[in-house]
Structure formats: structure tokens, C-alpha cells
Scaffold this active site. Structure first.
Site, PDB file in Angstrom:
ATOM      1  N   ASP A   1       0.842  -1.183   0.000  1.00  0.00           N
ATOM      2  CA  ASP A   1       0.000   0.000   0.000  1.00  0.00           C
ATOM      3  C   ASP A   1       0.884   1.243   0.000  1.00  0.00           C
ATOM      4  O   ASP A   1       1.829   1.344   0.790  1.00  0.00           O
ATOM      5  CB  ASP A   1      -0.907   0.000   1.232  1.00  0.00           C
ATOM      6  CG  ASP A   1      -1.894   1.152   1.216  1.00  0.00           C
ATOM      7  OD1 ASP A   1      -3.007   0.966   0.700  1.00  0.00           O
ATOM      8  OD2 ASP A   1      -1.551   2.235   1.722  1.00  0.00           O
ATOM      9  N   ILE A   2       0.573   2.190  -0.894  1.00  0.00           N
ATOM     10  CA  ILE A   2       1.337   3.441  -0.949  1.00  0.00           C
ATOM     11  C   ILE A   2       0.967   4.307   0.250  1.00  0.00           C
ATOM     12  O   ILE A   2      -0.217   4.593   0.476  1.00  0.00           O
ATOM     13  CB  ILE A   2       1.054   4.200  -2.264  1.00  0.00           C
ATOM     14  CG1 ILE A   2       1.441   3.340  -3.471  1.00  0.00           C
ATOM     15  CG2 ILE A   2       1.824   5.522  -2.291  1.00  0.00           C
ATOM     16  CD1 ILE A   2       1.099   3.972  -4.802  1.00  0.00           C
TER      17      ILE A   2
ATOM     18  N   GLU B   1      -4.838   2.466  -4.027  1.00  0.00           N
ATOM     19  CA  GLU B   1      -3.372   2.493  -4.042  1.00  0.00           C
ATOM     20  C   GLU B   1      -2.769   1.191  -3.523  1.00  0.00           C
ATOM     21  O   GLU B   1      -1.602   1.135  -3.152  1.00  0.00           O
ATOM     22  CB  GLU B   1      -2.874   3.664  -3.202  1.00  0.00           C
ATOM     23  CG  GLU B   1      -3.189   3.597  -1.724  1.00  0.00           C
ATOM     24  CD  GLU B   1      -4.538   4.185  -1.350  1.00  0.00           C
ATOM     25  OE1 GLU B   1      -4.707   4.547  -0.180  1.00  0.00           O
ATOM     26  OE2 GLU B   1      -5.419   4.289  -2.236  1.00  0.00           O
TER      27      GLU B   1
END
Length: 373
Positions: free
Chosen positions: A232-233, A275
Site C-alpha cells: 500500500d502506498i 493504491e
């Protein structure tokens, strides 16, 4: 009387020869029909190519068979690669991005070219064979006025393919192969694009969920581990809010591209949503999964993305979990899939909670405690 007897024997000899040719042609026709029916029943491009290269040798009793396919946009190579088929290593298969050679040889006459083998003319069609043929026939593969490639048959007998021989059977076979190649490539291209995320160009969630089941089944058969990474960003909403959604899209695509560089051909990268990305790592145990996750995390952390005169730094949080087939109890594949994803997702949540930009490894499901790397 002797003259009549002689004439009758000559006539009988001609009749026997005609009957032998009729019998031979009838047998060839049956074998060709069987070949075509099998070909039409195949489901993937890789299966079709393997069948053609192998069975044409048997069908025509040949020593050399090759397929020279026109692949200007790399669609065939990409399709085969996604099915773990190493086209570059397959003897007799050559993919080219230019159709100039086909135009020079066939000039859209759509008729096979045959005769004695001359290296200066025919060598490109039989690249990679240790011993060249003595006589050849090149069959153009054409659909809707567009070259697909050519089927190239070679014999060590000089008189096998001579310019006076009939080519109806082989020309017909070329037409059938052309139809099969075009239809199968179109179908696989459509299927592949329906499983792709249009923004990042990697697989989408639907594809990942299908492959997860397949990889778990393979893991159970081979008794090899299967690992999963949830990525996950970090603070992605801030990027969208500060720089705009176009910049956010650029960041997503750049991160996906950077992740892919650290994966093997057999690994599966998918955009899970927003994301988040998921990576499936066949035959990778918990230790290897942690190492790959750490390499990806470190790579992303070192990126400095330039977009619209802005410099953007990005970090990832990663959760890892591993299915150990040798330790599993009897349960459904769907339950195993849900358990593996949940374990990796829970590890990702811990990575977020513990400060982000880190890898948390849940180890082998379901027995080991999560540990921070």
C-alpha cells in the site's frame, strides 16, 4: 497376342499406380482432417504452436518444421509470456516485428513456395537448426489481407518438394492454421485486456483472485510454498490532495512499474484497488517473501518522481504471508485463498500502525506470529 498381353500389363500397371495414389491421397486426407479437428479443439495459443511444430513432422514425415510469425506489437510474445511459455527458447518458433520477408517471398499470391533449399534464400525461415533441409515448402499464413507469418516444412530428401508437385492439401492446411491463430490470438488478447488495470498496465483484482486459486492448487500438488505480499502506498491521499489526481495516477503507474522490476516471470502483480497492490510469489517461502518485500520497499523509498515540475517521494508499507502446503489441513481452496489474503492484509495493517514504510511478515499461515522486518 503378345502385343495385347504387353499392353494389358502396362495398363494394369498404370491402374495399380493410380489406385495407389488414390489410396495414398485418401489416407493423407484422413490424417489431415484428424490434424485439423485436433487443432480446432485446442484452447490456447501455446497449445496451438506446440501442436503445429510437433504434429506437422509426423503428419508429413519431415525432419524440420518451423513457424515464422509476424508480431509487430509484441502481442504474441506477451500472450505466451503470461502463460509461462518461453517463445525465445522454443526451437522452430521465431517471432519477428517486420513483414518484409513475407512480402518478398509470397507477394500476396497466397501460394506455397517450394523447391530445393538454397541457404541464401531460405535460411531465415529455418534459423537455429543444426542441419538444414534439402528441399522445402513455405506456406503463407494470411488473414484479411494481413500476413500472420509462414509455416515452413523441410525434408532431407531433395525430391520431396519439387516445383511441379500439387500443393492443394498444404495450402488448405495453411488456411486452417491461419484461422486458428487469428481467432485464438484475438480471444487471448481480449481475455488478457479484460484482466488488466488500464491505468497501471498490471493485472487487476479479478485476475489476481483467479490466479490465486490456480496457484494454491499448484502449490498443493507440488507441495511448494506460495507467498503473498500486500502493498500500500503510504499517505497516497495527500499526494492527490497536494498535486492533483493526474499526478496521483502517474505515481501509481510509476510504483507499479518499479515493483514489477523486482519480480520473476512466474510472479503475479495485480492492482487490488485504489493504491493497493498484491503480489503472488509461487515457490517462495516466508524468508524469501520477506526479502522480496524489503527489496521492493527499499526501491520505492529511494524513488524521486518528477511530474509537472514537482518532485515527489513515495514509500510503501508491505504485509507478507505464506501458505505452506506441507503443513496444511484439509480445507477448501476458497477458504485457503481468503486466509492467505487476510493474513497478508493484517500484516499490512500492522505495518501501517507501526509507522509505515516497513515490511511486516506474518510467516506461515496460520501458525506463526507476525514479525516486523
Amino acid at each position: 497376342m503378345n502385343d495385347i498381353t504387353y499392353d494389358l500389363r502396362v495398363l494394369q500397371s498404370h491402374l495399380d499406380s493410380i489406385l495407389q495414389r488414390v489410396e495414398h491421397n485418401s489416407l493423407t486426407l484422413k490424417r489431415l482432417q484428424s490434424f485439423e479437428m485436433h487443432l480446432l479443439g485446442l484452447n490456447s495459443l501455446a497449445e496451438i504452436l506446440e501442436f503445429i511444430l510437433d504434429e506437422c513432422k509426423s503428419l508429413f514425415d519431415l525432419e524440420v518444421v518451423s513457424l515464422y510469425l509476424f508480431d509487430p506489437n509484441g502481442e504474441i510474445a506477451e500472450c505466451l509470456s503470461q502463460n509461462n511459455y518461453e517463445s525465445h527458447a522454443r526451437s522452430g518458433l521465431l517471432l519477428v516485428d517486420n513483414d518484409g520477408l513475407f512480402k518478398r517471398f509470397f507477394d500476396f499470391r497466397l501460394q506455397p513456395v517450394l523447391g530445393l533449399y538454397h541457404p541464401e534464400k531460405y535460411a531465415p525461415f529455418f534459423h537455429g537448426f543444426s542441419e538444414p533441409p534439402s528441399s522445402v515448402i513455405l506456406v503463407p499464413l494470411v488473414r484479411r489481407g494481413r500476413y500472420l507469418g509462414s509455416l515452413n516444412l523441410g525434408s532431407r530428401k531433395k525430391d520431396r518438394f519439387v516445383k511441379t508437385m500439387a500443393t492443394d492439401f498444404i495450402a488448405h492446411l495453411g488456411s486452417v492454421i491461419s484461422v486458428c491463430l487469428e481467432n485464438t490470438l484475438n480471444f487471448e488478447t481480449l481475455r488478457r485486456t479484460s484482466f488488466l488495470d488500464p491505468l497501471t498496465g498490471v493485472n487487476n483484482r479479478r485476475f489476481m483472485e483467479q490466479r490465486l486459486v490456480e496457484e494454491l492448487e499448484r502449490s498443493l500438488r507440488s507441495q511448494q510454498p506460495l507467498s503473498c505480499l500486500f502493498l500500500d502506498i503510504d499517505f497516497f491521499k495527500r499526494i492527490n490532495d497536494s498535486y492533483g489526481h493526474q499526478t496521483g495516477d502517474y505515481v501509481l503507474s510509476s510504483v507499479a512499474c518499479a515493483i514489477k522490476k523486482h519480480l520473476r516471470n512466474s510472479d503475479v502483480l495485480s492492482r487490488y484497488g485504489g493504491e493497493e497492490f498484491v503480489v503472488l510469489l509461487p515457490e517462495a517461502d516466508a524468508r524469501i517473501a520477506g526479502e522480496i518485500g524489503e527489496r521492493i520497499r527499499d526501491c520505492i523509498a529511494s524513488l524521486m518522481l518528477d511530474y509537472a515540475e514537482s518532485k515527489i517521494s513515495v514509500t510503501l508499507s508491505v504485509g507478507a504471508a505464506t501458505f505452506d502446503a506441507s503443513r496444511t489441513q484439509q480445507t477448501s481452496i476458497s477458504a485457503l485463498a481468503a486466509q492467505l489474503l487476510h493474513a497478508a492484509d493484517t500484516a499490512l495493517y500492522r505495518a501501517k500502525r507501526d509507522g509505515r514504510n516497513r515490511v511486516v511478515n506474518a510467516g506461515d499461515i496460520p501458525s506463526e506470529q507476525a514479525c516486523t522486518v
